[in-house]
Design an enzyme around this catalytic site. Sequence first.
Site, short mmCIF file in Angstrom:
data_model
loop_
_atom_site.label_atom_id
_atom_site.label_comp_id
_atom_site.label_asym_id
_atom_site.label_seq_id
_atom_site.Cartn_x
_atom_site.Cartn_y
_atom_site.Cartn_z
N SER A 119 0.83 -1.21 0.00
CA SER A 119 0.00 0.00 0.00
C SER A 119 0.86 1.25 0.00
CB SER A 119 -0.84 0.06 1.28
OG SER A 119 -1.65 -1.07 1.41
N HIS A 140 -1.54 -2.86 -7.03
CA HIS A 140 -2.22 -2.51 -5.77
C HIS A 140 -3.73 -2.65 -5.90
CE1 HIS A 140 -3.36 0.62 -2.54
NE2 HIS A 140 -3.07 -0.52 -1.95
N GLU A 152 -4.22 -0.22 -8.95
CA GLU A 152 -3.16 0.72 -9.32
C GLU A 152 -1.96 -0.09 -9.81
OE1 GLU A 152 -3.56 4.63 -6.59
OE2 GLU A 152 -3.14 2.81 -5.47
N ASN A 190 -4.16 6.04 -1.82
CA ASN A 190 -3.84 6.16 -0.39
C ASN A 190 -3.23 7.51 -0.03
OD1 ASN A 190 -4.88 3.75 0.47
ND2 ASN A 190 -2.98 2.61 0.28
N1 CAA Z 1 -19.94 -12.18 -4.23
C1 CAA Z 1 -20.19 -11.44 -5.33
N2 CAA Z 1 -20.65 -10.16 -5.29
C2 CAA Z 1 -20.89 -9.65 -4.08
C3 CAA Z 1 -20.68 -10.36 -2.89
C4 CAA Z 1 -20.18 -11.69 -3.00
N3 CAA Z 1 -19.96 -12.43 -1.92
N4 CAA Z 1 -21.00 -9.57 -1.84
C5 CAA Z 1 -21.40 -8.40 -2.36
N5 CAA Z 1 -21.34 -8.45 -3.70
C6 CAA Z 1 -21.73 -7.39 -4.64
C7 CAA Z 1 -23.18 -6.98 -4.41
O1 CAA Z 1 -24.06 -7.82 -5.09
C8 CAA Z 1 -23.19 -5.57 -4.94
O2 CAA Z 1 -23.18 -5.58 -6.35
P1 CAA Z 1 -24.15 -4.61 -7.19
O3 CAA Z 1 -23.66 -3.22 -6.88
O4 CAA Z 1 -23.91 -5.02 -8.60
O5 CAA Z 1 -25.51 -4.89 -6.67
C9 CAA Z 1 -21.81 -5.04 -4.49
O6 CAA Z 1 -20.98 -6.22 -4.37
C10 CAA Z 1 -21.89 -4.33 -3.15
O7 CAA Z 1 -22.36 -5.26 -2.19
P2 CAA Z 1 -23.52 -4.99 -1.15
O8 CAA Z 1 -24.44 -3.96 -1.72
O9 CAA Z 1 -24.11 -6.24 -0.66
O10 CAA Z 1 -22.68 -4.52 0.05
P3 CAA Z 1 -22.54 -3.11 0.63
O11 CAA Z 1 -23.46 -2.14 0.03
O12 CAA Z 1 -22.55 -3.34 2.08
O13 CAA Z 1 -21.07 -2.72 0.15
C11 CAA Z 1 -18.74 -2.61 0.15
C12 CAA Z 1 -19.95 -3.38 0.64
C13 CAA Z 1 -18.52 -2.82 -1.33
C14 CAA Z 1 -17.53 -3.16 0.92
C15 CAA Z 1 -18.96 -1.09 0.44
O14 CAA Z 1 -19.28 -0.91 1.79
C16 CAA Z 1 -17.75 -0.25 0.10
O15 CAA Z 1 -17.47 0.07 -1.05
N6 CAA Z 1 -16.97 0.14 1.16
C17 CAA Z 1 -15.78 0.93 0.98
C18 CAA Z 1 -14.64 0.02 0.61
C19 CAA Z 1 -13.37 0.78 0.39
O16 CAA Z 1 -13.27 1.99 0.51
N7 CAA Z 1 -12.31 0.01 0.08
C20 CAA Z 1 -11.00 0.55 -0.10
C21 CAA Z 1 -10.24 0.39 1.18
S1 CAA Z 1 -8.62 1.12 1.08
C22 CAA Z 1 -7.71 -0.03 0.28
O17 CAA Z 1 -8.14 -1.10 -0.05
C23 CAA Z 1 -6.29 0.34 -0.03
C24 CAA Z 1 -5.26 0.16 1.00
O18 CAA Z 1 -4.10 0.05 0.61
C25 CAA Z 1 -5.56 0.15 2.45
P1 NAD Z 2 -3.28 -9.53 6.67
O1 NAD Z 2 -2.59 -9.33 7.98
O2 NAD Z 2 -4.74 -9.73 6.62
O3 NAD Z 2 -2.63 -10.77 5.89
C1 NAD Z 2 -1.25 -10.97 5.71
C2 NAD Z 2 -1.05 -12.48 5.62
O4 NAD Z 2 0.26 -12.76 5.13
C3 NAD Z 2 -1.17 -13.19 6.98
O5 NAD Z 2 -2.18 -14.18 6.87
C4 NAD Z 2 0.22 -13.81 7.19
O6 NAD Z 2 0.16 -15.09 7.83
C5 NAD Z 2 0.72 -13.94 5.77
N1 NAD Z 2 2.19 -14.01 5.61
C6 NAD Z 2 3.13 -13.36 6.33
N2 NAD Z 2 4.37 -13.68 5.85
C7 NAD Z 2 4.18 -14.55 4.81
C8 NAD Z 2 5.05 -15.24 3.91
N3 NAD Z 2 6.38 -15.09 3.98
N4 NAD Z 2 4.50 -16.05 2.96
C9 NAD Z 2 3.16 -16.20 2.88
N5 NAD Z 2 2.28 -15.59 3.72
C10 NAD Z 2 2.79 -14.76 4.66
O7 NAD Z 2 -2.85 -8.27 5.78
P2 NAD Z 2 -3.62 -7.64 4.52
O8 NAD Z 2 -4.57 -6.62 5.01
O9 NAD Z 2 -4.05 -8.74 3.64
O10 NAD Z 2 -2.42 -6.83 3.85
C11 NAD Z 2 -1.46 -7.49 3.04
C12 NAD Z 2 -0.78 -6.48 2.13
O11 NAD Z 2 -1.76 -5.84 1.31
C13 NAD Z 2 -0.04 -5.35 2.86
O12 NAD Z 2 1.09 -5.00 2.10
C14 NAD Z 2 -1.08 -4.22 2.85
O13 NAD Z 2 -0.49 -2.95 2.97
C15 NAD Z 2 -1.70 -4.43 1.48
N6 NAD Z 2 -3.07 -3.89 1.33
C16 NAD Z 2 -3.97 -3.99 2.36
C17 NAD Z 2 -5.27 -3.52 2.17
C18 NAD Z 2 -6.30 -3.62 3.25
O14 NAD Z 2 -7.39 -3.03 3.10
N7 NAD Z 2 -6.08 -4.36 4.32
C19 NAD Z 2 -5.62 -2.94 0.94
C20 NAD Z 2 -4.67 -2.88 -0.10
C21 NAD Z 2 -3.39 -3.35 0.11
#
Ligand code: CAA
Ligand code: NAD
Length: 282
Positions: A119, A140, A152, A190
């Site tokens: 990330s 990503h 990404e 992010n």
């Molecule tokens: N299998 C297939 N499709 C599914 C499913 C499943 N098990 N569960 C849900 N879906 C589908 C639904 O049917 C729906 O599709 P349609 O829009 O075509 O109807 C869609 O997925 C949304 O599902 P729901 O309406 O049932 O669920 P929801 O409204 O509660 O939404 C969510 C769930 C998609 C997670 C929504 O809450 C959301 O978008 N949350 C924000 C998520 C977000 O911001 N993610 C990014 C996090 S940051 C990151 O990832 C980067 C990082 O590095 C940290």
């Molecule tokens: P997580 O803690 O849910 O899962 C990580 C997993 O990796 C654990 O189950 C651990 O046992 C396993 N692991 C550790 N070392 C390992 C190895 N050498 N070989 C195989 N498996 C190993 O973490 P996560 O949330 O899935 O995040 C994983 C990566 O994805 C991070 O780099 C995170 O920044 C990135 N990411 C996370 C999110 C999020 O929403 N959580 C979104 C995008 C990207």
Amino acid sequence: MTMQTVGVLGCGLMGSGIAQTCAQAGYRTVVREVDEGALAAGLGRIDKFLEAGVKKGKLTSEVRDETRGRLTGTTRVEGLSACDLVIEAIVENLDAKREAFAAVETVVGDQTIFASNTSSLCVTEIAAATERPDRFAGLHFFNPVPIMKLVEVVRALPTSDATYQAVFTFAESLGKEPITAPDRPGFIVNRLLVPYLLDAIRAYERGIGTAEDIDKGMTLGCGHPMGPLTLLDFVGLDTTYYIAEIMFQEFKEPAYAPPPLLKRMMLAGRLGRKSGRGFYRY
Ligand code: CAA
Ligand code: NAD
């Protein structure tokens, strides 16, 4: 190059979603975890998601079974030897990622492409520790991977044009919408999202509102699908803490500094949904 077999390192929140998505798109997929317990938990998460998809009428039971049929789990690095592409999704830690790729490098062929789902880490820094920096890119994904359309694609400094094209095309073949992102911490999304999430923690810490009201404000007032504290619980507070630390180290800007409460919740094991408690109880 054509990809047939994809390896995924880690079957946690992201690895399980990536493995499912690859298998659902028709790739033979091998996912590696550290031990049998973690592997069973990750594969269980995939089964639950596929089952829920069938119940919602989003996929047929045939697709569920075919997806599972293309997917295998392993705890042995040798299980990844036939992979054309290995996507790493383990803990957000540079040394852990370098070690994981070094282990995979001993078993795969020269042409295998490596990608990291990091990330926030510097993709060039992970790539440089391998013997194939030109065949390394960032890929990503977003959580929950099977649903979120964006990927990404990160071109690190040494990434070759052929590798970049191959991973971009691969992301498209998963039914995703890839965008090109620079090798800067947080890439595009992010860089914008993390300061917002950290600000929500600061607002909560300062008593600006209850967790429920902060989340309600942003869902009902701004149309976000989840409020920021619910989203933090969803992403994982440990992962968010690591991301914030890495971004703060790079940019030295207060907006990226992890708030004291985030650190304490992480240390107390309140990691969000995955541990049963974060800003909310699950
Ligand atoms: N299998 C297939 N499709 C599914 C499913 C499943 N098990 N569960 C849900 N879906 C589908 C639904 O049917 C729906 O599709 P349609 O829009 O075509 O109807 C869609 O997925 C949304 O599902 P729901 O309406 O049932 O669920 P929801 O409204 O509660 O939404 C969510 C769930 C998609 C997670 C929504 O809450 C959301 O978008 N949350 C924000 C998520 C977000 O911001 N993610 C990014 C996090 S940051 C990151 O990832 C980067 C990082 O590095 C940290
Ligand atoms: P997580 O803690 O849910 O899962 C990580 C997993 O990796 C654990 O189950 C651990 O046992 C396993 N692991 C550790 N070392 C390992 C190895 N050498 N070989 C195989 N498996 C190993 O973490 P996560 O949330 O899935 O995040 C994983 C990566 O994805 C991070 O780099 C995170 O920044 C990135 N990411 C996370 C999110 C999020 O929403 N959580 C979104 C995008 C990207």
